[in-house]
Enzyme design. Structure first.
Site, PDB file in Angstrom:
ATOM      1  N   ILE A 189      -0.949  -1.149 -16.200  1.00 29.51           N
ATOM      2  CA  ILE A 189      -1.822   0.028 -16.218  1.00 29.51           C
ATOM      3  C   ILE A 189      -1.297   1.109 -15.270  1.00 29.51           C
ATOM      4  O   ILE A 189      -2.020   2.011 -14.885  1.00 29.51           O
ATOM      5  CB  ILE A 189      -3.279  -0.349 -15.889  1.00 29.51           C
ATOM      6  CG1 ILE A 189      -3.412  -0.902 -14.462  1.00 29.51           C
ATOM      7  CG2 ILE A 189      -3.782  -1.387 -16.888  1.00 29.51           C
ATOM      8  CD1 ILE A 189      -4.871  -1.057 -14.019  1.00 29.51           C
ATOM      9  N   THR A 226       0.556   0.039 -12.511  1.00 34.62           N
ATOM     10  CA  THR A 226       0.674  -0.623 -11.214  1.00 34.62           C
ATOM     11  C   THR A 226       2.032  -1.280 -11.004  1.00 34.62           C
ATOM     12  O   THR A 226       2.379  -1.617  -9.889  1.00 34.62           O
ATOM     13  CB  THR A 226      -0.434  -1.681 -11.084  1.00 34.62           C
ATOM     14  OG1 THR A 226      -0.482  -2.428 -12.311  1.00 34.62           O
ATOM     15  CG2 THR A 226      -1.783  -1.034 -10.871  1.00 34.62           C
ATOM     16  N   GLU A 246      -5.701  -2.741  -4.931  1.00 34.26           N
ATOM     17  CA  GLU A 246      -7.033  -2.232  -4.647  1.00 34.26           C
ATOM     18  C   GLU A 246      -7.334  -2.189  -3.159  1.00 34.26           C
ATOM     19  O   GLU A 246      -8.138  -1.377  -2.715  1.00 34.26           O
ATOM     20  CB  GLU A 246      -8.067  -3.071  -5.390  1.00 34.26           C
ATOM     21  CG  GLU A 246      -7.853  -2.908  -6.877  1.00 34.26           C
ATOM     22  CD  GLU A 246      -8.957  -3.524  -7.698  1.00 34.26           C
ATOM     23  OE1 GLU A 246      -9.835  -2.786  -8.111  1.00 34.26           O
ATOM     24  OE2 GLU A 246      -8.917  -4.731  -7.913  1.00 34.26           O
ATOM     25  N   THR A 279       7.484  -0.115  -5.541  1.00 39.30           N
ATOM     26  CA  THR A 279       6.265  -0.036  -6.351  1.00 39.30           C
ATOM     27  C   THR A 279       5.053  -0.423  -5.498  1.00 39.30           C
ATOM     28  O   THR A 279       3.960   0.112  -5.692  1.00 39.30           O
ATOM     29  CB  THR A 279       6.354  -0.946  -7.597  1.00 39.30           C
ATOM     30  OG1 THR A 279       6.629  -2.275  -7.193  1.00 39.30           O
ATOM     31  CG2 THR A 279       7.420  -0.471  -8.559  1.00 39.30           C
ATOM     32  N   ASN A 322       8.484  -5.949  -4.805  1.00 36.89           N
ATOM     33  CA  ASN A 322       9.209  -4.686  -4.950  1.00 36.89           C
ATOM     34  C   ASN A 322       8.574  -3.695  -3.983  1.00 36.89           C
ATOM     35  O   ASN A 322       7.480  -3.190  -4.219  1.00 36.89           O
ATOM     36  CB  ASN A 322       9.106  -4.185  -6.397  1.00 36.89           C
ATOM     37  CG  ASN A 322       9.856  -2.873  -6.640  1.00 36.89           C
ATOM     38  OD1 ASN A 322       9.975  -2.029  -5.750  1.00 36.89           O
ATOM     39  ND2 ASN A 322      10.364  -2.715  -7.849  1.00 36.89           N
ATOM     40  N   GLY A 363      -2.392 -10.084  -3.704  1.00 40.41           N
ATOM     41  CA  GLY A 363      -2.658  -8.793  -4.338  1.00 40.41           C
ATOM     42  C   GLY A 363      -2.603  -7.657  -3.340  1.00 40.41           C
ATOM     43  O   GLY A 363      -2.844  -7.842  -2.150  1.00 40.41           O
TER      44      GLY A 363
END
Ligand code: MOS
Length: 732
Positions: free
Chosen positions: A463, A465, A697, A625, A622, A694
């Site tokens: 999306i 990300t 967010e 990103t 990475n 993660g």
């Protein structure tokens, strides 16, 4: 050289910036009709008549569908949980209207222009009922049967006796903190093209999880999932609104079934204010008690959020108070205020975003009451283990993040006591960033081809990300290939099942599946070469053992094999769809945000001058990103802190503004040239074999509190009501 950790650019960058990537709304099908919604102009009541004659007389208009024409959804839909379903209320199944903007009719036409013109020409009569303004509704306990709950997020949590502990504490701080509703507004609106071929349904959809769309559409029609194919190869941002399945997706497929033609539906910007959910307005009562040394004796956090009359979306902002700081006494409670609005939902970053705003503000007030540096207050109350379960974290290197952030920002050496730069008052603030971790069951297939390239297949959605870049890096690392030689095929429900692109979990979940599939392919190749998998190395398209070396091409060619393929998975205990870390190790990502603002008290302006944020998020696959994700999240947090608000107009029962012309959002001019982002070196072996947690967010957590704390530092006024707009500064 290792591929993992390399800052390679986005694999999908060129195709997206040149416009070659075809999103759901770019798809076309011969014979298709364009759909436009007729939206309710009242917040509550029922439709009495739909006047379609004028619309049907217009050129290009083919059908006007109302509740009377729409097939009823199959009983299987009642068995679908939230998620993947976003809301149990499907419009146009009856004449009932429960929020302004709700779909009451669909106009189908040969062109989008004709559909939109037709929709304007449809006359709708209503019988009005009284409506409830959500903000004014009583705060009530949510009903698990009406919404999204999980064992992790019980509405009431009690450890020790927070009220007594705070009551007896020598130092107290806290207040009521409020935050308005906000809409996600991704660049690509939600869109779907529904095509029936006999009993077979194919949809191109703007989605964050194609298997979720597949299962909900199958249930809508009572057909096997295998008869529904969902394609979402590109998604132009989601921020949560494409995570769950919303009624417009069902309605497009139902309409296509009725007219026996493909139906293409692209939501208008206005539709995004009623067809998909906002982050709800929250009111948070947060109170802390501490001893004279700053040790937290008690934390009390009571949250209420607005929701629809039909479903309870609970914004579990209380999670912050159960997770951030060590305390023997923690009480949290969640309430909902039900009113006539479209159902709120997850928006980047749910729960911890709102929760960190209130908790991060209250901690700053406590630090000031104690006359302790807010960073020291965090260190004094460092949660070595999860305060909710008492279990050790999967991994947490927040101390290292504090040190690095302090060094890079110069936190401890900052000017104290109202620095000035011309007429700008300079302020410094900090707060913790943290996001609860979810893991999703995921699978992937990796194919190593005879030409020495590889393909990885999984139904994940990129999306924006970065998984289409990052997941090939993982395969490339294991197979000794250049990441450019690994192509990801994604966003198709016929591919191996991937968990959703929400909850910041694709890298760790689908990445673990890719890792396992790649290792299996590597082992197959070793055996094909006649070597033991334990003794080989793979590098530069070659398989090597001691001084022997052969190309992948030669090994496959000599064996007469066109490809080697293997599947891999991240399986969760009990075959679960999702969990929040293992039973032994709860998981979350951590970080710290330092902010420097300038405040012009005469004009009420607040400017972001500098930001440093350092995160503990496990292994970073990475860096480029990853940094990009965090910079975007910090800018998003700046919007939450100073700009974004969707105001619910109480006399009309609708959103005051429904487009980007009237909703301020941060642009490049609002952000400093450099937002300094870093990650601590970490490998989280307890969350999964990849070592990664993660990130995305988490970047939007903590920022609003750090900004409010910096504004306080600059002008000595605590603003507890977001966003911190010029009029609030001027009135302060
Ligand atoms: Mo995020 S709101 O979990 O897409």
């Amino acid at each position: 050289m290792s591929n993992i950790g390399q800052s390679i650019p986005r694999a999908d960058g060129p195709i997206k910036v040149t416009g070659a990537a075809r999103y759901a709304g770019d798809q076309n099908q011969p014979g298709q009709l364009h759909a436009a919604f007729v939206s309710a102009t009242i917040p509550a009541g029922r439709v009495t008549t739909i006047g379609a004659r004028a619309a049907l007389a217009m050129p290009g208009v083919v059908r006007v569908l109302s509740a009377a024409d729409m097939p009823r959804t199959h009983a299987d839909l009642d068995k679908i949980t939230v998620p993947p379903l976003a809301t149990r209320f499907v419009p146009m199944q009856s004449d009932e209207v429960v929020y302004e903007g709700q779909a009451v009719a669909i106009v189908l036409a040969e062109s989008l222009e004709a559909a939109e013109a037709g929709a304007k020409a449809v006359g709708v009569s209503y019988e009005r009922s009284s409506f409830v303004v959500p903000e004014q509704a009583p705060a009530l306990p949510g009903d698990p049967k009406r919404g999204f709950y999980s064992a992790f997020n019980q509405a009431e949590f009690k450890k020790g006796d927070a009220a007594a502990a705070i009551g007896a504490a020598p130092i107290k701080a806290g207040a009521e903190y409020t935050q308005p509703s906000r809409h996600a507004n991704p660049m690509e609106p939600s869109a779907i093209l529904a095509i029936w071929n006999g009993d077979q349904l194919t949809v191109y959809d703007a989605a964050q999880h194609v298997p979720g769309v597949q299962s909900v559409l199958a249930a809508t029609f009572g057909i096997p999932a295998a008869q529904v194919r969902v394609l979402s190869p590109y998604t132009g941002g989601g921020f949560g609104i494409k995570g769950f399945v919303w009624p417009h997706e069902l309605l497009a497929a139902l309409a296509a079934k009725v007219v026996r033609r493909p139906v293409k539906l692209v939501l208008s910007r206005q539709n995004l204010y009623s067809m998909v959910g906002p982050q709800p307005q929250t009111t948070q009562g947060l109170h802390l008690g501490a001893d004279a040394n700053g040790k937290l004796l008690g934390i009390s956090h009571v949250v209420s959020n607005v929701t629809a009359v039909t479903d309870d979306y609970v914004e579990f902002a209380t999670v912050a108070s159960r997770s951030f700081y060590a305390s023997d006494n923690i009480t949290t409670s969640s309430r909902v205020r039900r009113g006539n609005m479209a159902l709120p939902s997850f928006m980047r970053s749910p729960w911890d975003g709102p929760g960190s705003w209130a908790l991060g503000s209250a901690m700053d007030e406590l630090a000031r009451a104690l006359n302790i540096d807010p960073l020291d207050l965090r260190l004094i109350n460092y949660a070595e283990a999860d305060p909710q379960s008492g279990k050790p974290w999967s991994s947490k290197k927040l101390r290292e993040a504090y040190d690095e952030g302090d060094k890079r920002f110069g936190w401890r050496t900052r000017p104290k006591g109202g620095a000035l730069d011309g007429h700008w008052r300079i302020g410094y603030g900090m707060a913790d960033a943290s996001q609860g971790q979810t893991r999703y069951h995921s699978t992937a297939r990796v194919r190593l081809k005879a030409d020495g390239t590889a393909q990885l297949e999984s139904s994940f959605c990129d999306i924006g990300t970065g998984p289409a870049t990052v997941l090939p890096q993982i395969a490339a690392e294991i197979l000794g290939l250049d990441p450019k030689q690994v192509v990801a095929v994604a966003g198709d429900s016929t591919l191996p099942y991937s968990g959703p692109a929400f909850g910041s979990a694709t890298t760790l979940s689908t990445g673990a599946a890719v890792q396992q599939a790649s290792q299996r392919v590597r082992d197959k190749l070793a055996r094909l070469a006649g070597w033991s998998p334990d003794e080989i190395k793979m590098q530069d398209g070659r398989i090597m053992r001691d001084n022997d070396s052969r190309t992948i091409k030669d090994v496959l060619g000599e064996a007469g094999v066109s490809e080697l393929a293997s599947d891999g998975a991240l399986d969760l205990p009990g075959g679960a769809f999702a969990d929040h870390g293992s039973a032994d190790y709860p998981a979350r990502s951590f970080g710290v945000v330092f902010i420097e603002v300038g405040v012009d008290q005469d004009l009420g302006l607040v400017r972001l001058r500098r930001a440093t944020a350092i995160y503990s998020a496990g292994r970073i696959i990475n860096e480029r990103t990853a940094r990009s994700q965090m910079i975007g999240g910090i800018v998003w947090g700046w919007g939450m802190a100073t700009m974004e608000a969707s105001h619910f107009e109480p006399s009309l029962g609708r959103w005051l503004a429904k487009d980007l012309a009237n909703v301020p959002l941060p642009v490049n001019a609002d952000t400093p040239p450099e937002i300094d982002v870093g990650f601590v070196d970490e490998f989280d072996a307890n969350i999964g074999p990849l070592g990664a947690r993660g990130i995305g967010e988490m970047a939007a957590t903590g920022v609003a509190a750090a900004v409010a704390n910096a504004v306080y530092d600059a002008i000595g006024v605590r603003i507890g009501d977001l966003p911190i707009t010029p009029e609030k500064i001027v009135q302060a």
